[in-house]
Design a protein around this motif. Structure first.
Motif, mmCIF file in Angstrom:
data_model
loop_
_atom_site.group_PDB
_atom_site.id
_atom_site.type_symbol
_atom_site.label_atom_id
_atom_site.label_comp_id
_atom_site.label_asym_id
_atom_site.label_seq_id
_atom_site.Cartn_x
_atom_site.Cartn_y
_atom_site.Cartn_z
ATOM 1 N N LEU A 155 -13.763 26.658 -19.365
ATOM 2 C CA LEU A 155 -13.635 28.088 -19.087
ATOM 3 C C LEU A 155 -14.827 28.863 -19.643
ATOM 4 C CD1 LEU A 155 -9.829 28.552 -19.877
ATOM 5 C CD2 LEU A 155 -10.914 28.746 -17.627
ATOM 6 N N MET A 156 -15.412 28.344 -20.720
ATOM 7 C CA MET A 156 -16.591 28.993 -21.302
ATOM 8 C C MET A 156 -17.876 28.591 -20.584
ATOM 9 S SD MET A 156 -15.853 28.903 -25.430
ATOM 10 C CE MET A 156 -15.948 27.110 -25.542
ATOM 11 N N GLY A 157 -17.777 27.615 -19.677
ATOM 12 C CA GLY A 157 -18.960 27.142 -18.972
ATOM 13 C C GLY A 157 -19.800 26.162 -19.754
ATOM 14 N N ASP A 214 -14.216 35.987 -24.017
ATOM 15 C CA ASP A 214 -14.694 36.174 -25.388
ATOM 16 C C ASP A 214 -15.075 34.809 -25.961
ATOM 17 O OD1 ASP A 214 -15.176 36.771 -28.020
ATOM 18 O OD2 ASP A 214 -13.347 37.944 -28.321
ATOM 19 N N VAL A 215 -16.286 34.384 -25.657
ATOM 20 C CA VAL A 215 -16.735 33.041 -26.029
ATOM 21 C C VAL A 215 -16.806 32.863 -27.539
ATOM 22 C CG1 VAL A 215 -18.658 31.402 -25.884
ATOM 23 C CG2 VAL A 215 -17.963 32.708 -23.860
ATOM 24 N N ALA A 216 -17.309 33.859 -28.246
ATOM 25 C CA ALA A 216 -17.441 33.741 -29.699
ATOM 26 C C ALA A 216 -16.082 33.522 -30.354
ATOM 27 C CB ALA A 216 -18.109 34.983 -30.273
ATOM 28 N N LEU A 249 -2.813 36.066 -25.710
ATOM 29 C CA LEU A 249 -3.443 36.166 -27.024
ATOM 30 C C LEU A 249 -2.515 36.846 -28.023
ATOM 31 C CD1 LEU A 249 -5.929 35.670 -28.741
ATOM 32 C CD2 LEU A 249 -6.844 37.850 -27.938
ATOM 33 N N ALA A 250 -1.822 37.885 -27.575
ATOM 34 C CA ALA A 250 -0.905 38.593 -28.468
ATOM 35 C C ALA A 250 0.220 37.680 -28.939
ATOM 36 C CB ALA A 250 -0.320 39.817 -27.755
ATOM 37 N N MET A 251 0.746 36.856 -28.032
ATOM 38 C CA MET A 251 1.832 35.949 -28.404
ATOM 39 C C MET A 251 1.336 34.879 -29.378
ATOM 40 S SD MET A 251 4.409 37.228 -26.939
ATOM 41 C CE MET A 251 5.542 35.941 -27.425
ATOM 42 N N ARG A 287 -7.856 29.153 -25.821
ATOM 43 C CA ARG A 287 -7.810 29.223 -24.353
ATOM 44 C C ARG A 287 -7.665 30.663 -23.881
ATOM 45 N NH1 ARG A 287 -5.245 25.463 -20.769
ATOM 46 N NH2 ARG A 287 -5.281 23.991 -22.503
ATOM 47 N N ALA A 288 -6.829 31.438 -24.578
ATOM 48 C CA ALA A 288 -6.647 32.844 -24.199
ATOM 49 C C ALA A 288 -7.955 33.618 -24.346
ATOM 50 C CB ALA A 288 -5.545 33.469 -25.050
ATOM 51 N N HIS A 289 -8.669 33.393 -25.460
ATOM 52 C CA HIS A 289 -9.965 34.054 -25.652
ATOM 53 C C HIS A 289 -10.927 33.672 -24.520
ATOM 54 C CE1 HIS A 289 -9.417 36.016 -29.490
ATOM 55 N NE2 HIS A 289 -9.060 34.894 -30.100
#
Length: 339
Positions: free
Chosen positions: A217-219, A170-172, A137-139, A163-165
């Motif tokens: 990934l979020m289901g 962190d779904v939102a 996420l940082a990158m 994708r990183a979130h």
């Protein structure tokens, strides 16, 4: 004496240069490789990019003209970026990371922000596939902060951030990043993602495939199935020579996984059909990770003893067993990164 020394120095500088036609030829070769990458096995692409990198470097040593040096450094950075992608596709994550960092350095040194952003985006997805979602996420966020990026660059980076979130749970934020990746652009282009394109681009079908994986990934099975199906439709609208095996197989795997989340095993089996047609040498990391994830899902207790899930799991095991990431012995176990 001063005049004579100045004249001799000018002569020496003029001699220490190469033809602009040579640079144009090298640039054309980089563009050609980037645009044909989707149709090449990763091992072959790696060899071609490495040969081209050596050729660019050889000519860079022959010129002292600043503008030529600048151009050749950018081309060197682009070959390093392609090498990073190929190394990732082969499952060599440490090498991929080193090469992506080299590309980022070339981008930074030449003040060519699109290259730097592309390299940082590559470092981001290497990070979350290595189990480092915070670093990913940082990158991605750092890359998004650069000026001079076109719409395609922004699209790619927002998809990577999404994708990183999702990996972080962190779904939102993942949903917001997906929306940003799909938002209408500013009609801005840059000299890498647009002018070169190919592997440096980020087509709409590739975006849909990426967002389908994020939805998984979020289901969210419904969104994942919709995005994967859209990716396959968009891909089918392209000429055969422009269709990416990676996108087709990746989207097919996501479609199958989404159907499994809805307990539709028969539908998943149908969706997996294009997967089995991928030649062993083209079964890259992205495809293998997605299919391995399905295999683990089918290993759940509720499927024990069921014929179709067992057959699919065995097919997946054989499919991944002969893929380059497994056959070549990666330093990062794909079964771990696929979880």
């Amino acid at each position: 004496m001063t005049a004579r020394e100045a004249h001799d120095g000018a002569d020496a500088t003029a001699a220490a240069s190469i033809s602009d036609n040579t640079i144009d030829e090298l640039r054309d070769q980089v563009v050609s490789l980037a645009r044909s990458y989707h149709s090449m096995p990763a091992a072959k692409a790696y060899e071609a990019a490495d040969d081209l990198r050596r050729e660019v470097e050889r000519h860079r040593d022959r010129t002292q003209i600043p503008v030529q040096q600048q151009t050749l450094m950018i081309l060197n950075g682009q070959t390093a970026a392609l090498l990073a992608v190929a190394a990732f596709d082969l499952g060599y994550f440490p090498s991929a990371r080193t090469l992506a960092r080299a590309a980022a350095v070339y981008g930074e040194s030449t003040r060519f922000a699109p290259l730097q952003a592309y390299a940082d985006g590559t470092l981001a997805y290497i990070a979350y596939h290595s189990g480092e979602p915070n670093e990913a996420l940082a990158m991605a966020q750092r890359a998004l902060s650069y000026s001079g990026l076109g719409d395609i660059a922004q699209r790619r980076l927002h998809a990577i951030a999404a994708r990183a979130h999702a990996h972080l749970g962190d779904v939102a934020s993942a949903r917001r990043a997906i929306q940003l990746s799909e938002a209408g652009g500013r009609d801005v282009r840059d000299d890498l993602h647009d002018a070169v394109g190919g592997e440096f681009g980020f087509s709409k079908e590739r975006l849909a495939m990426s967002n389908s994986t994020t939805a998984l990934l979020m289901g969210d099975a419904e969104q994942a199935e919709a995005e994967a199906g859209r990716a396959l439709v968009l891909l089918g609208e392209r000429a055969q020579s422009e269709q990416s095996t990676h996108v087709r197989a990746g989207a097919a795997a996501d479609l199958a996984h989404a159907r499994l989340l809805s307990d539709n095993v028969e539908g998943a089996a149908v969706a997996l059909t294009p997967i089995w047609e991928v030649p062993p040498e083209e079964r890259n990391t992205g495809i293998v990770v997605r299919t391995a994830r399905i295999g683990r899902y089918l290993a759940a207790p509720r499927y024990h003893g069921a014929q179709l899930p067992t057959e699919l799991r065995e097919q997946i095991e054989e499919f991944t067993r002969v893929s380059p990431p497994y056959r070549l012995g990666p330093t990062v176990p794909l079964l771990a990164i696929g979880s």
